[in-house]
Every structure is written in C-alpha cells, then in structure tokens.
Write a protein that holds these residues in place. Structure first.
Motif: not given
Length: 64
Positions: A4-27
């Motif tokens: 039940n833990t959560s991670i930040t956008t930056e940590a998610l970006a590292v896991r998906f090998f993308v930039k954090p802003n790519s995740i934010r813009s998709a969201y």
C-alpha cells in the motif's frame, strides 16, 4: 516494498525510463498514465502506486 505504499512522480519516471514531465503531461491530458491514477495531495503533488509496473503488466497480459 509494502503493497500500500506510494511513490512520487520522479520515482515513477525512473522506473519507466521517461521524464517526470512526460508522466505529468499524460496525467493532465488523459487523467491517467497508462491506466494508473495517482492520489493527489493537497499541495498538488501526485503519489502513484508503488506496484505500478506490476499493474501495467497485468493489464497488458489481460489484453492479449
């Protein structure tokens, strides 16, 4: 990690090998990132499920 833990956008970006802003813009554009919906904190930050990779892999396996 605990289930039940959560991670930040930056940590998610590292896991998906993308930039954090790519995740934010998709969201912002779609309301999700590959079907993942974050928890939005009062300060505007997003927290994503820690098992994001597993969730996406399950969705792709179910789509085949």
């Amino acid at each position: 990690m605990q289930p039940n833990t959560s991670i930040t956008t930056e940590a998610l970006a590292v896991r998906f090998f993308v930039k954090p802003n790519s995740i934010r813009s998709a969201y912002c554009r779609d309301g999700h990132y590959f079907g993942l919906r974050p928890t939005k904190l009062p300060n505007g930050r997003l927290l994503w499920p820690a098992d994001a990779l597993e969730q996406i892999a399950e969705k792709q396996a179910g789509a085949k």
